[in-house]
Design an enzyme around this catalytic site. Structure first.
Site, PDB file in Angstrom:
ATOM      1  N   PHE A  27       7.719   4.498 -13.837  1.00 56.34           N
ATOM      2  CA  PHE A  27       6.844   5.206 -12.894  1.00 56.34           C
ATOM      3  C   PHE A  27       6.896   4.468 -11.554  1.00 56.34           C
ATOM      4  O   PHE A  27       6.236   3.453 -11.360  1.00 56.34           O
ATOM      5  CB  PHE A  27       5.410   5.241 -13.436  1.00 56.34           C
ATOM      6  CG  PHE A  27       4.576   6.362 -12.890  1.00 56.34           C
ATOM      7  CD1 PHE A  27       4.475   7.576 -13.555  1.00 56.34           C
ATOM      8  CD2 PHE A  27       3.883   6.208 -11.699  1.00 56.34           C
ATOM      9  CE1 PHE A  27       3.700   8.605 -13.051  1.00 56.34           C
ATOM     10  CE2 PHE A  27       3.109   7.232 -11.189  1.00 56.34           C
ATOM     11  CZ  PHE A  27       3.015   8.435 -11.863  1.00 56.34           C
ATOM     12  N   ASP A  80      -1.580   1.887  -8.785  1.00 53.67           N
ATOM     13  CA  ASP A  80      -1.894   1.373 -10.110  1.00 53.67           C
ATOM     14  C   ASP A  80      -1.193   0.061 -10.441  1.00 53.67           C
ATOM     15  O   ASP A  80      -0.106  -0.223  -9.945  1.00 53.67           O
ATOM     16  CB  ASP A  80      -1.505   2.438 -11.143  1.00 53.67           C
ATOM     17  CG  ASP A  80      -1.742   2.002 -12.556  1.00 53.67           C
ATOM     18  OD1 ASP A  80      -2.872   1.600 -12.854  1.00 53.67           O
ATOM     19  OD2 ASP A  80      -0.799   2.037 -13.350  1.00 53.67           O
ATOM     20  N   PHE A 329      -1.556  14.567  -7.445  1.00 52.15           N
ATOM     21  CA  PHE A 329      -1.339  13.709  -8.608  1.00 52.15           C
ATOM     22  C   PHE A 329      -0.053  14.059  -9.343  1.00 52.15           C
ATOM     23  O   PHE A 329       0.164  15.218  -9.711  1.00 52.15           O
ATOM     24  CB  PHE A 329      -2.518  13.836  -9.582  1.00 52.15           C
ATOM     25  CG  PHE A 329      -3.796  13.226  -9.078  1.00 52.15           C
ATOM     26  CD1 PHE A 329      -4.258  12.027  -9.596  1.00 52.15           C
ATOM     27  CD2 PHE A 329      -4.538  13.840  -8.078  1.00 52.15           C
ATOM     28  CE1 PHE A 329      -5.432  11.454  -9.136  1.00 52.15           C
ATOM     29  CE2 PHE A 329      -5.714  13.275  -7.605  1.00 52.15           C
ATOM     30  CZ  PHE A 329      -6.161  12.077  -8.135  1.00 52.15           C
TER      31      PHE A 329
END
Length: 349
Positions: A27, A80, A329
Site C-alpha cells: 500500500f 498511516d 478513500f
C-alpha cells in the site's frame, strides 16, 4: 446506522475474496500537494518517505531535531503507520539559517528533499494522493477484472472509509456517547475525530440508501450539483433536469449528498426530503453536529479514480494504480473489487 461493511455496492457485492495490505509495501501513497515550494519564506517544506511511522510521530521527531515546538510542524494530511507513504511536512523556522535536514535520522524515514516556503502547510491543503495497491490471494480473477473495467467507466460510491470511524468503530461510538451526554469533550483530538466520524457516517448512509432505492446517478429535483473538480455547486430546478442529467453523464457535474451540520444543507425539494428521510432516525448525531456548530456542507456521491490502471502479476495477484482527490478513500475503490481480508481501519486516507 448502517455499518461500513453493509453499505450498498454500486457494482453489487464482490464475488472474490482477497488480501489487502499483506505487508506495508502493498500500500503505497504519494501525496500530491498540487504546488511546489516557493524557495523562500519562514517555513521549510520537507518531503519524507516513511515506512512504519505515523505522521504525528514523524512531525514530533522533526520538531525535536529542529529544536522547535511540536505545534510549529504541520502537514496536509494524516498518513498511516502501516503503509509506505511519501508526504510533505512543514516546519516554521523564521530568521534562521537553512537547517541541514540531511542529518535528520529516524528509523523508517528518509528525507527526499526540502526547501523554503512562504506559507504554513495546513490540514487539507493538498490536491490528492497517488495510490499503488497490491491485492493478493484473489479467488475470482475474472470477477475482479470485470469490476475494474466497470469502475473505470462508472466510478465507485464516494464513501468515507472505515478508517474514518476508528478501529472497531471507536470514533463513531465516541460520537454516539457524546451525543447522549451533556458533558463537554475537552480533548481537541477526540472532538475532531468524533465529529468527523458522526458526519461521515450520516453521509455514507444517505449515499447507501439512495443507491439502493434509485438509479444512483439520476438527477432529481432539488439536487445540489457540484462542478467536477471544484467545491462550488448549484441547485437544479425541474426545467434544468434534462440538461443537467446530460452533464452528469459526461462527468461535468457531480450529484452531491449532505454533510449534515448547522445551517442550510444546500439541497431542496425532492432531494432534500430524500436526504432527511435517509438519516431521520439518527437524531442524536444530527443534534450533536448542530450543537457543536459544525457547518453543513456537500460532498460528491460518486468517485472516479483517475489514471486507473492495473497489472496482473499472476492469477491471484493484481497491482492497482490510481489517483484520488483529497478527502477520498482508496478503500472505497477496493471494497467494490473484493471482500477484503486485512487491515481495513488502519489505512491511510
Amino acid at each position: 446506522m448502517i455499518a461500513f461493511d453493509q453499505l450498498t455496492w454500486l457494482h453489487g457485492k464482490p464475488q472474490s475474496s482477497g488480501l489487502l495490505k499483506a505487508n506495508p509495501e502493498d500500500f503505497l501513497v504519494v501525496e500530491d500537494l498540487g504546488f511546489a515550494p516557493d524557495g523562500e519564506g519562514e517555513h521549510v517544506l520537507v518531503r519524507i518517505l516513511k515506512n512504519g511511522c505515523n505522521t504525528r510521530f514523524v512531525a514530533d521527531a522533526l520538531a525535536k531535531f529542529l529544536k522547535i515546538h511540536a505545534r510549529e510542524v504541520s502537514f496536509a494530511g494524516q498518513k498511516d503507520k502501516h503503509a509506505v507513504t511519501e508526504q510533505w511536512l512543514c516546519a516554521r523556522v523564521p530568521g534562521k539559517e537553512m537547517p541541514d535536514l540531511s542529518k535528520f535520522q529516524l528509523e523508517g524515514c528518509q528525507v527526499l528533499e526540502y526547501a523554503r516556503h512562504k506559507r504554513k502547510l495546513r490540514l487539507g491543503a493538498l490536491k490528492g494522493n497517488q495510490f499503488t495497491v497490491i491485492l493478493r490471494e484473489i479467488s475470482h480473477r475474472q470477477d475482479v477484472e470485470t469490476r475494474l473495467q466497470a469502475i473505470a467507466e462508472r466510478g465507485v460510491p464516494n464513501y468515507f472509509g472505515a478508517q474514518r470511524f476508528g478501529i472497531g468503530g471507536s470514533n463513531l461510538q465516541g460520537a454516539l456517547r457524546w451525543a447522549e451526554s451533556d458533558a463537554p469533550v475537552r480533548d481537541r483530538n477526540k472532538r475532531s475525530f468524533w465529529l468527523s466520524a458522526a458526519r461521515s457516517a450520516l453521509f455514507n448512509q444517505q449515499v447507501s440508501i439512495r443507491l439502493k432505492k434509485t438509479e444512483f446517478n439520476q438527477v432529481v429535483d432539488g439536487d445540489a450539483l457540484q462542478l467536477a473538480g471544484r467545491g462550488s455547486w448549484f441547485v437544479v430546478t425541474p426545467e434544468e433536469l434534462e440538461v443537467s442529467q446530460a452533464r452528469v453523464h459526461n462527468r461535468e457535474l457531480m450529484i452531491t449528498a449532505a454533510l449534515p451540520g448547522s445551517g442550510d444543507w444546500g439541497s431542496q425539494r425532492d432531494a432534500l426530503a430524500a436526504e432527511q428521510a435517509a438519516i431521520a432516525e439518527e437524531t442524536s448525531l444530527q443534534a450533536l453536529l448542530v450543537r457543536e456548530k459544525v457547518e453543513a456542507a456537500r460532498r460528491a456521491m460518486l468517485l472516479y479514480p483517475q489514471q486507473l490502471s492495473w497489472n496482473w502479476w499472476d492469477d491471484v495477484t493484481v497491482e492497482l494504480r490510481f489517483w484520488l482527490p483529497a478527502g477520498s478513500f482508496a478503500t472505497s475503490v477496493v471494497r467494490e473489487l473484493i471482500n477484503t481480508t486485512g487491515d481495513y481501519a488502519n489505512i491511510a486516507e
